[in-house]
Design an enzyme around this catalytic site. Structure first.
Site, PDB file in Angstrom:
ATOM      1  N   LEU A  18      49.683 -39.971  -7.037  1.00 28.03           N
ATOM      2  CA  LEU A  18      48.381 -39.546  -6.513  1.00 28.03           C
ATOM      3  C   LEU A  18      47.766 -38.423  -7.334  1.00 28.03           C
ATOM      4  CD1 LEU A  18      49.441 -39.689  -2.770  1.00 28.03           C
ATOM      5  CD2 LEU A  18      47.474 -40.917  -3.710  1.00 28.03           C
ATOM      6  N   TYR A 162      60.917 -33.292   5.963  1.00 32.64           N
ATOM      7  CA  TYR A 162      59.600 -33.599   5.389  1.00 32.64           C
ATOM      8  C   TYR A 162      58.516 -33.571   6.482  1.00 32.64           C
ATOM      9  CZ  TYR A 162      56.332 -36.601   2.686  1.00 32.64           C
ATOM     10  OH  TYR A 162      55.260 -37.149   2.029  1.00 32.64           O
ATOM     11  N   ALA A 164      58.473 -31.925   9.266  1.00 31.02           N
ATOM     12  CA  ALA A 164      58.224 -30.550   9.718  1.00 31.02           C
ATOM     13  C   ALA A 164      57.347 -29.811   8.701  1.00 31.02           C
ATOM     14  CB  ALA A 164      59.555 -29.819   9.917  1.00 31.02           C
ATOM     15  N   LYS A 166      55.332 -31.111   6.502  1.00 29.58           N
ATOM     16  CA  LYS A 166      54.003 -31.720   6.404  1.00 29.58           C
ATOM     17  C   LYS A 166      53.121 -31.316   7.588  1.00 29.58           C
ATOM     18  CE  LYS A 166      53.926 -34.022   2.512  1.00 29.58           C
ATOM     19  NZ  LYS A 166      53.220 -33.381   1.383  1.00 29.58           N
ATOM     20  N   ALA A 194      50.218 -44.423  -0.446  1.00 29.38           N
ATOM     21  CA  ALA A 194      49.959 -45.046  -1.742  1.00 29.38           C
ATOM     22  C   ALA A 194      51.273 -45.455  -2.381  1.00 29.38           C
ATOM     23  CB  ALA A 194      49.230 -44.059  -2.659  1.00 29.38           C
ATOM     24  N   SER A 196      53.801 -45.359  -5.020  1.00 26.92           N
ATOM     25  CA  SER A 196      54.182 -44.402  -6.062  1.00 26.92           C
ATOM     26  C   SER A 196      55.702 -44.422  -6.155  1.00 26.92           C
ATOM     27  CB  SER A 196      53.715 -42.990  -5.693  1.00 26.92           C
ATOM     28  OG  SER A 196      54.566 -42.459  -4.691  1.00 26.92           O
ATOM     29  N   ARG A 197      56.236 -43.615  -7.050  1.00 24.94           N
ATOM     30  CA  ARG A 197      57.709 -43.632  -7.166  1.00 24.94           C
ATOM     31  C   ARG A 197      58.368 -43.106  -5.891  1.00 24.94           C
ATOM     32  NH1 ARG A 197      59.544 -38.515 -10.876  1.00 24.94           N
ATOM     33  NH2 ARG A 197      58.878 -36.975  -9.361  1.00 24.94           N
TER      34      ARG A 197
HETATM   35  P1  NAD Z   1      55.054 -38.781  -7.059  1.00 19.38           P
HETATM   36  O1  NAD Z   1      56.525 -38.568  -7.042  1.00 19.38           O
HETATM   37  O2  NAD Z   1      54.521 -39.991  -7.739  1.00 19.38           O
HETATM   38  O3  NAD Z   1      54.330 -37.512  -7.655  1.00 19.38           O
HETATM   39  C1  NAD Z   1      54.702 -36.227  -7.262  1.00 19.38           C
HETATM   40  C2  NAD Z   1      54.687 -35.337  -8.481  1.00 19.38           C
HETATM   41  O4  NAD Z   1      55.005 -34.002  -8.059  1.00 19.38           O
HETATM   42  C3  NAD Z   1      55.724 -35.709  -9.527  1.00 19.38           C
HETATM   43  O5  NAD Z   1      55.119 -35.924 -10.780  1.00 19.38           O
HETATM   44  C4  NAD Z   1      56.695 -34.519  -9.566  1.00 19.38           C
HETATM   45  O6  NAD Z   1      57.200 -34.240 -10.874  1.00 19.38           O
HETATM   46  C5  NAD Z   1      55.787 -33.416  -9.069  1.00 19.38           C
HETATM   47  N1  NAD Z   1      56.559 -32.310  -8.515  1.00 19.38           N
HETATM   48  C6  NAD Z   1      57.604 -32.378  -7.671  1.00 19.38           C
HETATM   49  N2  NAD Z   1      58.071 -31.140  -7.415  1.00 19.38           N
HETATM   50  C7  NAD Z   1      57.285 -30.280  -8.103  1.00 19.38           C
HETATM   51  C8  NAD Z   1      57.273 -28.871  -8.246  1.00 19.38           C
HETATM   52  N3  NAD Z   1      58.173 -28.106  -7.633  1.00 19.38           N
HETATM   53  N4  NAD Z   1      56.325 -28.312  -9.022  1.00 19.38           N
HETATM   54  C9  NAD Z   1      55.417 -29.075  -9.688  1.00 19.38           C
HETATM   55  N5  NAD Z   1      55.403 -30.427  -9.594  1.00 19.38           N
HETATM   56  C10 NAD Z   1      56.325 -31.019  -8.811  1.00 19.38           C
HETATM   57  O7  NAD Z   1      54.583 -38.766  -5.512  1.00 19.38           O
HETATM   58  P2  NAD Z   1      53.222 -39.187  -4.784  1.00 19.38           P
HETATM   59  O8  NAD Z   1      53.530 -40.351  -3.914  1.00 19.38           O
HETATM   60  O9  NAD Z   1      52.101 -39.252  -5.724  1.00 19.38           O
HETATM   61  O10 NAD Z   1      53.066 -37.937  -3.782  1.00 19.38           O
HETATM   62  C11 NAD Z   1      52.120 -36.924  -3.942  1.00 19.38           C
HETATM   63  C12 NAD Z   1      52.007 -36.159  -2.634  1.00 19.38           C
HETATM   64  O11 NAD Z   1      51.548 -37.027  -1.596  1.00 19.38           O
HETATM   65  C13 NAD Z   1      53.322 -35.569  -2.128  1.00 19.38           C
HETATM   66  O12 NAD Z   1      53.075 -34.312  -1.536  1.00 19.38           O
HETATM   67  C14 NAD Z   1      53.757 -36.547  -1.076  1.00 19.38           C
HETATM   68  O13 NAD Z   1      54.600 -35.960  -0.116  1.00 19.38           O
HETATM   69  C15 NAD Z   1      52.415 -36.938  -0.494  1.00 19.38           C
HETATM   70  N6  NAD Z   1      52.421 -38.192   0.208  1.00 19.38           N
HETATM   71  C16 NAD Z   1      52.531 -39.347  -0.473  1.00 19.38           C
HETATM   72  C17 NAD Z   1      52.518 -40.533   0.243  1.00 19.38           C
HETATM   73  C18 NAD Z   1      52.594 -41.855  -0.454  1.00 19.38           C
HETATM   74  O14 NAD Z   1      52.480 -42.893   0.244  1.00 19.38           O
HETATM   75  N7  NAD Z   1      52.742 -41.904  -1.765  1.00 19.38           N
HETATM   76  C19 NAD Z   1      52.441 -40.540   1.640  1.00 19.38           C
HETATM   77  C20 NAD Z   1      52.315 -39.320   2.288  1.00 19.38           C
HETATM   78  C21 NAD Z   1      52.293 -38.162   1.570  1.00 19.38           C
END
Ligand code: NAD
Length: 304
Positions: A18, A162, A164, A166, A194, A196-197
């Site tokens: 994202l 997670y 808590a 969030k 979304a 994602s990994r």
């Molecule tokens: P992602 O793993 O693709 O990307 C997350 C990025 O954060 C990674 O590139 C990682 O290197 C970076 N990261 C992790 N720890 C870090 C740190 N301490 N400092 C700097 N960078 C750091 O994940 P995503 O799915 O794109 O998630 C992005 C956000 O959206 C997260 O907060 C996740 O909890 C939230 N989220 C995602 C989803 C989903 O469906 N993908 C759903 C709910 C919430």
């Protein structure tokens, strides 16, 4: 077309998923972007790498956009904001997005699993937002996004840590929306879904096509545009669908009677009304809920 020319944006965790999509979107519309990512694993274990942030910056630059990479952990939030000031002279928009997962059933969750997830999602969002806040207050302009999750809103098996953290971000956003209002700083929380990994093993097979990060990005950019002055909202966003989420309260029941002790049986005997959502209430401010409470107390006392 909504543009971000002269705006400076920090997106945390912008090397993948994202965050990468947000960084590309802002840059395409003229913003200068700090692409923060420490290049870690999905669980926060193991080595770090400058590659994810570098690749996003390269991509932005190859399209004629402005971006710099920053490899600090979000826990070093102050340094990330300083990178924006040093490179671009200001900070207008902060997207709190970096995140990790350490899913375990509650029984098996260790303190390390708990603490790391709180630190990266909640505490680091506090640290970096606090660092940006004084600049935003001074310039009387700011746009802040917090990334919450449906796992916090509705609960999700194996994600106590997670969920808590969030939900903590929702509270943070609600209060900063109030504190930022007179400085033209808006805050919102979004609960995205979304592919994602982080989610690729959890989502159905057609998710990659239907739940692209690109279907979340436009909401984030709109909320961060100067023309959007809404604040303090919570949105669910996925697959092109966007909706607003709010708390609902039952009308409840005044189970106490004037000058009588309040008993457990009073609770039992009013249980149906306590839990009935037949006529739900929605308070959008603290003042509204206080008024509702005191109306109920006064009404009961007047029936004396
Ligand atoms: P992602 O793993 O693709 O990307 C997350 C990025 O954060 C990674 O590139 C990682 O290197 C970076 N990261 C992790 N720890 C870090 C740190 N301490 N400092 C700097 N960078 C750091 O994940 P995503 O799915 O794109 O998630 C992005 C956000 O959206 C997260 O907060 C996740 O909890 C939230 N989220 C995602 C989803 C989903 O469906 N993908 C759903 C709910 C919430």
């Amino acid at each position: 077309m909504l543009r971000f020319s002269a705006r400076v944006v920090v997106v945390t965790g912008a090397g993948n998923g994202l965050g990468k999509e947000y960084a590309l979107g802002f840059a395409e519309r003229g913003a200068s972007v700090v692409v923060n990512d420490l290049g870690g694993s999905a669980s926060g274990d193991g080595n770090h790498s400058s590659r994810p942030a570098d690749e996003v910056v390269k991509l932005i630059q190859s399209r004629g956009g402005k971006a710099v990479a920053d490899y600090h952990s979000v826990e070093d939030g102050k340094a990330i904001i300083e990178a924006a000031i040093k490179n671009f002279g200001r900070i207008d928009i902060l997207v709190n997005n970096a995140g990790i997962l350490r899913d375990k059933s509650f029984m098996n969750m260790t303190e390390q699993d708990w603490d790391l997830v709180q630190r990266i999602h909640l505490r680091a969002a506090y640290l970096i937002t606090h660092a940006a806040w004084s600049y935003m207050r001074q310039q009387k302009y700011g746009r802040i996004i917090f990334t919450t999750s449906t796992s916090g809103l509705y609960g999700n098996f194996g994600q106590a840590n997670y969920s808590a953290a969030k939900m903590g971000l929702v509270g943070l956003s609600n209060t900063l929306a109030l504190e930022g209002a007179k400085y033209n700083i808006t805050c919102h929380a979004i609960a995205p879904t979304a592919y994602s990994r982080l989610t690729q093993d959890l989502l159905p097979p057609d998710a990659e096509e239907n739940l692209k990060p690109a279907f979340v990005m436009p909401l984030v950019l709109y909320l961060c545009h100067e023309s959007c002055t809404d604040t303090g909202s919570l949105f669910q966003v996925a697959g092109g669908w966007i909706g607003k989420v709010r708390l609902e309260k039952s009308s409840g029941a005044m189970v106490r009677r004037p000058n009588k002790p309040m008993t457990v049986e009073d609770v039992r005997d009013n249980w149906k009304d306590i839990i009935s959502f037949a006529t739900p209430l929605h308070h959008s401010t603290q003042a509204e809920q206080v008024t509702h409470l005191w109306d109920a107390i006064r009404k009961m006392n007047n029936n004396n």
